[in-house]
Design a protein around this motif. Structure first.
Motif, PDB file in Angstrom:
ATOM      1  N   THR A   1     -78.938  65.508 -46.667  1.00 41.22           N
ATOM      2  CA  THR A   1     -79.008  66.376 -47.846  1.00 41.22           C
ATOM      3  C   THR A   1     -80.351  67.105 -47.967  1.00 41.22           C
ATOM      4  OG1 THR A   1     -79.733  64.509 -49.207  1.00 41.22           O
ATOM      5  CG2 THR A   1     -77.357  64.977 -49.129  1.00 41.22           C
ATOM      6  N   THR A   2     -81.227  66.938 -46.992  1.00 42.28           N
ATOM      7  CA  THR A   2     -82.529  67.608 -47.059  1.00 42.28           C
ATOM      8  C   THR A   2     -82.387  69.101 -46.750  1.00 42.28           C
ATOM      9  OG1 THR A   2     -82.959  66.987 -44.746  1.00 42.28           O
ATOM     10  CG2 THR A   2     -83.825  65.542 -46.467  1.00 42.28           C
ATOM     11  N   GLN A   3     -83.346  69.875 -47.225  1.00 45.16           N
ATOM     12  CA  GLN A   3     -83.328  71.331 -47.029  1.00 45.16           C
ATOM     13  C   GLN A   3     -84.685  71.817 -46.526  1.00 45.16           C
ATOM     14  OE1 GLN A   3     -81.011  73.735 -49.932  1.00 45.16           O
ATOM     15  NE2 GLN A   3     -81.081  71.889 -51.198  1.00 45.16           N
ATOM     16  N   TYR A   4     -85.154  71.190 -45.466  1.00 44.01           N
ATOM     17  CA  TYR A   4     -86.475  71.527 -44.948  1.00 44.01           C
ATOM     18  C   TYR A   4     -86.567  72.967 -44.451  1.00 44.01           C
ATOM     19  CZ  TYR A   4     -88.177  66.723 -45.206  1.00 44.01           C
ATOM     20  OH  TYR A   4     -88.604  65.509 -45.662  1.00 44.01           O
TER      21      TYR A   4
ATOM     22  N   GLU B   1     -87.117  75.402 -47.280  1.00 47.19           N
ATOM     23  CA  GLU B   1     -88.438  75.162 -47.862  1.00 47.19           C
ATOM     24  C   GLU B   1     -89.534  75.720 -46.946  1.00 47.19           C
ATOM     25  OE1 GLU B   1     -91.179  71.412 -49.470  1.00 47.19           O
ATOM     26  OE2 GLU B   1     -89.486  71.053 -48.113  1.00 47.19           O
TER      27      GLU B   1
ATOM     28  N   THR C   1     -91.299  68.550 -48.995  1.00 51.05           N
ATOM     29  CA  THR C   1     -90.491  67.604 -49.765  1.00 51.05           C
ATOM     30  C   THR C   1     -89.065  67.485 -49.244  1.00 51.05           C
ATOM     31  OG1 THR C   1     -89.736  69.300 -51.322  1.00 51.05           O
ATOM     32  CG2 THR C   1     -91.825  68.195 -51.815  1.00 51.05           C
TER      33      THR C   1
ATOM     34  N   LYS D   1     -86.869  69.529 -50.224  1.00 55.57           N
ATOM     35  CA  LYS D   1     -86.075  70.051 -51.332  1.00 55.57           C
ATOM     36  C   LYS D   1     -86.350  71.546 -51.495  1.00 55.57           C
ATOM     37  CE  LYS D   1     -86.322  65.621 -53.768  1.00 55.57           C
ATOM     38  NZ  LYS D   1     -86.770  64.927 -55.010  1.00 55.57           N
TER      39      LYS D   1
ATOM     40  N   SER E   1     -85.083  74.862 -54.237  1.00 55.48           N
ATOM     41  CA  SER E   1     -84.245  75.357 -55.326  1.00 55.48           C
ATOM     42  C   SER E   1     -84.334  76.874 -55.371  1.00 55.48           C
ATOM     43  CB  SER E   1     -84.699  74.770 -56.672  1.00 55.48           C
ATOM     44  OG  SER E   1     -86.055  75.088 -56.912  1.00 55.48           O
TER      45      SER E   1
END
Length: 286
Positions: A222-225, A228, A245, A247, A249
């Protein structure tokens, strides 16, 4: 073993003493273990274009330029000479990327030279001095998966700081030596600043890592490196040690269209006033 024909010139020039064995054969090249004086190294022999399973898709080569203008024009026209030069440029991409990334501190095999379609480079070895295994051949604990994933995300950042995206990063082109993951196979490396597909390539590379390591550490799925990292890169503030992080948004705040249009109108009014003033001054001068 018998010396492959493509390596014979290196033997004749004293760059290679003897070919010990074939290490692997992939979609773009065959790699041999060779003796060079007291050193054991690798010789990567690139396959001809019609023998490769991996082709020069335009989304990889976009933004690539060659220094020779004649070669560039021939490549754009697709002439016989141009195709030959394009093949050479494709091979040189990995060589140039290895030198640049090694200098930037990225864990890649050290290159020792490129001779007529043969790349001489470091043999990545395990703790016993044997050729290091590929990542996909290992069974990892959750802790190892988290550690290796963190190391590779940092390598991805280092690469991007050097202006390069791997473009085909996965568990199949990562070796694991005594100190951790080593990234290999870079003929399709992407110029982050010149290629419009760069964000998508980065996203795919990072997603491949999350999917692989997520088998052992599901929280990585579920990470979104990638998003980011790219967002920070676009601001010009990405550094090798930038804290991450995993994460990201997306801002859903509506754009202030009125304020933007007001600034545009003000700029236009100022420009028109300046032109009128210049016209008046010219008229007075006459």
């Amino acid at each position: 073993m018998k010396t492959p024909k493509r390596i014979e010139p290196l033997v004749e020039d004293g760059l290679v003493d003897v070919v010990l064995r074939q290490l692997m054969s992939g979609k773009e090249a065959t790699v041999y273990v060779v003796q060079c004086g007291d050193e054991i190294r690798c010789a990567k022999v690139y396959k001809e274009a019609n023998q490769r399973g991996f082709h020069q898709a335009v989304h990889y080569t976009e933004g690539r330029k060659v220094k020779n203008s004649r070669s560039q024009r021939a490549m754009e026209k697709g002439s016989r000479y141009g195709r030959k030069e394009q093949e050479s440029a494709w091979q040189r991409t990995e060589v140039d990327a290895l030198y640049k990334l090694a200098a930037a501190g990225v864990r890649v095999p050290l290159p020792f030279g490129f001779y007529e379609g043969v790349l001489l480079m470091e043999l990545v070895a395990d703790e016993e001095g044997m050729p290091a295994p590929r990542l996909n051949d290992l069974s990892l604990t959750r802790e190892q998966a988290l550690e290796f994933h963190a190391m590779l995300i940092r390598q991805v950042v280092l690469m991007l700081c050097a202006g390069i995206i791997h473009g085909d990063l996965s568990e199949f082109n990562i070796l694991v030596d005594a100190h951790g993951p080593v990234i290999i196979d870079l003929p399709q490396a992407v110029d982050a600043a010149a290629n419009n597909n760069a964000p998508r390539m980065l996203d795919r590379d990072v997603e491949n890592l999350a999917n692989y390591f997520g088998q052992f550490a599901p929280e990585l799925l579920t990470t979104q490196y990638a998003k980011e990292i790219w967002a920070i890169y676009q601001t010009g503030e990405l550094l090798p040690d930038t804290p991450l992080t995993g994460k990201f948004s997306v801002s859903h705040k509506a754009a202030d269209v009125y304020s933007v249009m007001r600034e545009i109108t003000t700029a236009q009014d100022d420009h028109e006033a300046k032109l009128r003033y210049q016209q008046i001054k010219r008229a007075e001068g006459r």
